[in-house]
Write an enzyme that holds these catalytic residues in place. Structure first.
Site, PDB file in Angstrom:
ATOM      1  N   ARG A   1     -59.270  35.699 -51.479  1.00 27.46           N
ATOM      2  CA  ARG A   1     -58.566  33.898 -51.909  1.00 27.46           C
ATOM      3  C   ARG A   1     -59.350  33.493 -52.700  1.00 27.46           C
ATOM      4  NH1 ARG A   1     -57.325  32.744 -45.253  1.00 27.46           N
ATOM      5  NH2 ARG A   1     -55.385  34.817 -45.495  1.00 27.46           N
TER       6      ARG A   1
ATOM      7  N   GLN B   1     -59.022  41.405 -43.218  1.00 28.81           N
ATOM      8  CA  GLN B   1     -58.443  41.412 -41.848  1.00 28.81           C
ATOM      9  C   GLN B   1     -58.027  42.519 -41.190  1.00 28.81           C
ATOM     10  OE1 GLN B   1     -55.002  38.875 -42.436  1.00 28.81           O
ATOM     11  NE2 GLN B   1     -56.574  37.508 -43.007  1.00 28.81           N
TER      12      GLN B   1
ATOM     13  N   HIS C   1     -47.892  36.720 -36.316  1.00 33.20           N
ATOM     14  CA  HIS C   1     -49.482  37.041 -36.306  1.00 33.20           C
ATOM     15  C   HIS C   1     -50.362  37.311 -35.833  1.00 33.20           C
ATOM     16  CE1 HIS C   1     -47.619  35.460 -40.694  1.00 33.20           C
ATOM     17  NE2 HIS C   1     -46.414  34.906 -40.014  1.00 33.20           N
TER      18      HIS C   1
ATOM     19  N   LYS D   1     -50.601  28.148 -34.318  1.00 35.95           N
ATOM     20  CA  LYS D   1     -51.034  29.441 -34.228  1.00 35.95           C
ATOM     21  C   LYS D   1     -52.635  29.109 -32.558  1.00 35.95           C
ATOM     22  CE  LYS D   1     -54.800  28.487 -38.364  1.00 35.95           C
ATOM     23  NZ  LYS D   1     -55.500  28.788 -38.956  1.00 35.95           N
TER      24      LYS D   1
ATOM     25  N   HIS E   1     -49.121  42.594 -37.944  1.00 35.21           N
ATOM     26  CA  HIS E   1     -47.483  41.245 -37.761  1.00 35.21           C
ATOM     27  C   HIS E   1     -46.551  42.228 -36.857  1.00 35.21           C
ATOM     28  CE1 HIS E   1     -49.506  40.288 -41.711  1.00 35.21           C
ATOM     29  NE2 HIS E   1     -49.088  39.278 -40.788  1.00 35.21           N
TER      30      HIS E   1
ATOM     31  N   CYS F   1     -49.075  39.528 -44.709  1.00 36.44           N
ATOM     32  CA  CYS F   1     -47.895  38.775 -43.797  1.00 36.44           C
ATOM     33  C   CYS F   1     -45.747  39.334 -45.102  1.00 36.44           C
ATOM     34  CB  CYS F   1     -47.058  37.652 -43.532  1.00 36.44           C
ATOM     35  SG  CYS F   1     -49.090  36.361 -43.892  1.00 36.44           S
TER      36      CYS F   1
ATOM     37  N   ASP G   1     -55.493  42.771 -39.551  1.00 40.56           N
ATOM     38  CA  ASP G   1     -54.408  42.162 -39.379  1.00 40.56           C
ATOM     39  C   ASP G   1     -53.266  42.820 -38.952  1.00 40.56           C
ATOM     40  OD1 ASP G   1     -52.822  40.728 -39.373  1.00 40.56           O
ATOM     41  OD2 ASP G   1     -52.360  40.072 -42.176  1.00 40.56           O
TER      42      ASP G   1
HETATM   43  N1  SSA Z   1     -51.166  36.275 -42.285  1.00 35.08           N
HETATM   44  C1  SSA Z   1     -52.515  35.737 -41.212  1.00 35.08           C
HETATM   45  C2  SSA Z   1     -53.135  36.862 -40.196  1.00 35.08           C
HETATM   46  O1  SSA Z   1     -51.349  37.509 -39.733  1.00 35.08           O
HETATM   47  C3  SSA Z   1     -53.559  35.284 -41.703  1.00 35.08           C
HETATM   48  O2  SSA Z   1     -54.018  34.971 -42.584  1.00 35.08           O
HETATM   49  N2  SSA Z   1     -54.098  34.294 -40.772  1.00 35.08           N
HETATM   50  S1  SSA Z   1     -55.597  32.895 -41.110  1.00 35.08           S
HETATM   51  O3  SSA Z   1     -55.232  32.769 -42.619  1.00 35.08           O
HETATM   52  O4  SSA Z   1     -55.987  32.320 -40.324  1.00 35.08           O
HETATM   53  O5  SSA Z   1     -56.463  33.930 -41.430  1.00 35.08           O
HETATM   54  C4  SSA Z   1     -57.317  34.886 -40.231  1.00 35.08           C
HETATM   55  C5  SSA Z   1     -58.494  35.107 -39.697  1.00 35.08           C
HETATM   56  O6  SSA Z   1     -59.204  35.386 -41.408  1.00 35.08           O
HETATM   57  C6  SSA Z   1     -59.820  33.767 -39.991  1.00 35.08           C
HETATM   58  O7  SSA Z   1     -59.145  33.465 -38.610  1.00 35.08           O
HETATM   59  C7  SSA Z   1     -60.434  33.938 -40.529  1.00 35.08           C
HETATM   60  O8  SSA Z   1     -61.081  35.025 -39.332  1.00 35.08           O
HETATM   61  C8  SSA Z   1     -60.544  35.337 -41.190  1.00 35.08           C
HETATM   62  N3  SSA Z   1     -61.121  34.596 -42.557  1.00 35.08           N
HETATM   63  C9  SSA Z   1     -60.543  33.441 -43.386  1.00 35.08           C
HETATM   64  N4  SSA Z   1     -60.358  33.798 -44.382  1.00 35.08           N
HETATM   65  C10 SSA Z   1     -61.071  33.701 -44.604  1.00 35.08           C
HETATM   66  C11 SSA Z   1     -62.761  33.863 -45.681  1.00 35.08           C
HETATM   67  N5  SSA Z   1     -62.375  33.253 -46.902  1.00 35.08           N
HETATM   68  N6  SSA Z   1     -64.163  34.592 -45.628  1.00 35.08           N
HETATM   69  C12 SSA Z   1     -63.544  35.033 -44.069  1.00 35.08           C
HETATM   70  N7  SSA Z   1     -62.635  35.543 -43.583  1.00 35.08           N
HETATM   71  C13 SSA Z   1     -61.626  34.396 -43.334  1.00 35.08           C
HETATM   72 ZN    ZN Z   2     -49.844  37.595 -41.750  1.00 32.17          ZN
END
Ligand code: SSA
Ligand code: ZN
Length: 451
Positions: free
Chosen positions: A161, A179, A312, A265, A183, A132, A181
């Site tokens: 992460r 992702q 997002h 969300k 936005h 983001c 992803d």
């Molecule tokens: N910034 C927002 C998206 O624009 C974002 O990061 N959202 S989120 O934190 O909810 O993550 C989005 C998706 O990433 C989650 O729904 C999940 O499917 C996936 N995700 C999050 N963390 C992990 C992880 N550690 N391992 C695998 N997939 C993950």
């Molecule tokens: Zn985001």
């Protein structure tokens, strides 16, 4: 305060991960992966996946699938940096609210930094856990007008992460993931339609994989949040309204306090064969990051001080987690279009190898067959092997079925005389006699219709 909040965050995660970490689905996924050589891991980088050639074929298909859908929905793909200075993470709010889940990056040789400075912020970077901030920065780089909204950016970057080692699980919770992803920068009048479009895309995408049992949750303001409560309430009301109105979602439930630190969300959950729930897609409404990045656009009346709203969204969620869902869903029996082993050709004896390889070249398509020195950019290219081993046809056929090939193609004297091949599917013993051209077009039809 901080410690208490972190505790709650971990706690909600643990609630989810008690489900997610169940060893049975992880073990089955590993077993299929080991058999089909899809991915592996190494203690040298815990929680980061090595996708092997056949796993990468599946991953690339998922990416290509989503890239094509996103074009239809007006997204423009961008490629953005992986590391950002601490200063940026302070601005975005990640420093105060997400730091524990991030990796710090520093160069070994500080003298290489351009601006020698006392401040740690000048030479310490964070590896991005989200895209983001990058997208907000791109939005802020140009003068924006109301008539270009909604601006939609998509990104398939690597994200990192620092998940606790005990929370890591197979492909569902990893430290490095990608992702699908996106936005969306828009104004209030766009929100309903954009969320509805995303819900449609989510439902239709899962439908392609035959996944129709989907649960929707509204995740509300967590203890650790940025912005005003009134703004949060407004955003939550807005999401409730869309959920209620959307015919796609049917009923939905609330997950109190499970929103992102920047906004509430809609989370989309799937249940695996072991009855475990996984959060895949997500749609998040955010009034905070546009404020922090001072995003502005010029309105129709010429006023300059208008702040866009940020949505997002991710449809698969992460490719890794969705891959795990698919492993579980198909149990290694991939449909043709996404199968890393689409067909195997079995020459009955040595004299049939030449014809087998000829067909292989044809099915492998334009890229291999190009007469030019440089292969073309697009075309149909199927994953087809030739099993030239001396083993009996019965044995090779049995192994091909066990390895998960969608089609088994036999070629012997009779086939050569007829100018056809004997083709059968993995699941049906019935044999058809088709020419090479007919097989190629059959495969094109299967891929086009996601079968
Ligand atoms: N910034 C927002 C998206 O624009 C974002 O990061 N959202 S989120 O934190 O909810 O993550 C989005 C998706 O990433 C989650 O729904 C999940 O499917 C996936 N995700 C999050 N963390 C992990 C992880 N550690 N391992 C695998 N997939 C993950
Ligand atoms: Zn985001």
């Amino acid at each position: 305060m901080i410690i208490r909040n972190i505790g709650i965050r971990r706690c909600t995660r643990r609630l989810l991960s008690t489900n997610i970490r169940d060893e049975s689905s992880t073990n089955t996924n590993h077993a299929i992966s080991n058999k089909q050589l899809l991915y592996t891991t190494d203690a040298a980088s815990p929680g980061s996946i090595f996708f092997l050639p056949h796993g990468t074929r599946i991953l690339n298909k998922l990416i290509q699938f989503m890239k094509n859908q996103q074009i239809k929905y007006g997204f423009q793909e961008v490629v953005t940096p992986l590391i950002f200075k601490t200063k940026l993470w302070k601005k975005s709010g990640h420093w105060d609210n997400y730091k524990d889940d991030m990796f710090k990056v520093v160069g070994f040789d500080m003298s290489k930094e351009e601006i020698p400075h006392e401040s740690i912020e000048e030479h310490e970077y964070g590896l991005k856990p989200m895209n983001c901030p990058s997208h907000c920065m791109i939005f802020a780089k140009f003068d924006r007008s109301y008539n270009e909204l909604p601006v939609r950016y998509s990104d398939f970057s690597s994200l990192h992460r620092n998940e606790a080692s005990g929370a890591l699980s197979g492909l569902t919770r990893v430290r490095r993931f990608h992702q699908d992803d996106g936005h969306i920068f828009c104004n209030v009048s766009h929100i309903d339609q954009e969320i509805k479009n995303t819900l449609d895309l989510i439902k239709n995408t899962y439908g392609v994989f035959g996944i129709n049992e989907v649960e929707y949750y509204l995740s509300t303001r967590p203890d650790k949040y940025i912005g005003e409560i009134a703004t949060w309430d407004e955003a939550e009301t807005q999401l409730k309204k869309v959920l209620d109105a959307s015919t796609e979602t049917g009923s939905w439930q609330i997950r109190e306090g499970d929103g992102a630190f920047y906004g509430p969300k809609i989370d989309v959950l799937l249940t695996d064969a072991f009855d475990k729930k996984h959060q895949v897609g997500t749609i998040q409404l955010d009034f905070q990051l546009p404020k922090r990045f001072d995003l502005k656009y010029v309105a129709e009346d010429g006023s300059r001080n208008n702040q866009p709203i940020l949505i997002h969204r991710a449809v698969f969620g992460s490719l890794e987690r969705f891959f795990a869902i698919l492993l579980d869903h198909y149990q290694g029996k991939w449909p043709f279009w996404i199968n890393p082993r689409q067909a195997v050709i079995i020459p009955i004896n040595e004299s049939h190898i030449e014809k087998a390889e000829e067909l292989q070249r044809k099915l492998c398509g334009d890229i291999i067959n190009s007469q030019d020195e440089i292969s073309p950019l697009t075309g149909f290219n199927f994953h087809v092997d030739v099993d030239k081993r001396a083993a009996t046809v019965g044995h090779r056929t049995k192994e091909a079925i066990q390895s998960g090939y969608s089609y088994i193609i036999l070629i012997g004297d009779k086939d050569i005389a007829n100018g056809t091949f004997s083709i059968r599917s993995r699941d049906d013993r019935k044999v058809s006699n088709l020419t090479g051209e007919e097989i190629y077009h059959k495969f094109i039809d299967l891929e086009r219709s996601y079968q």
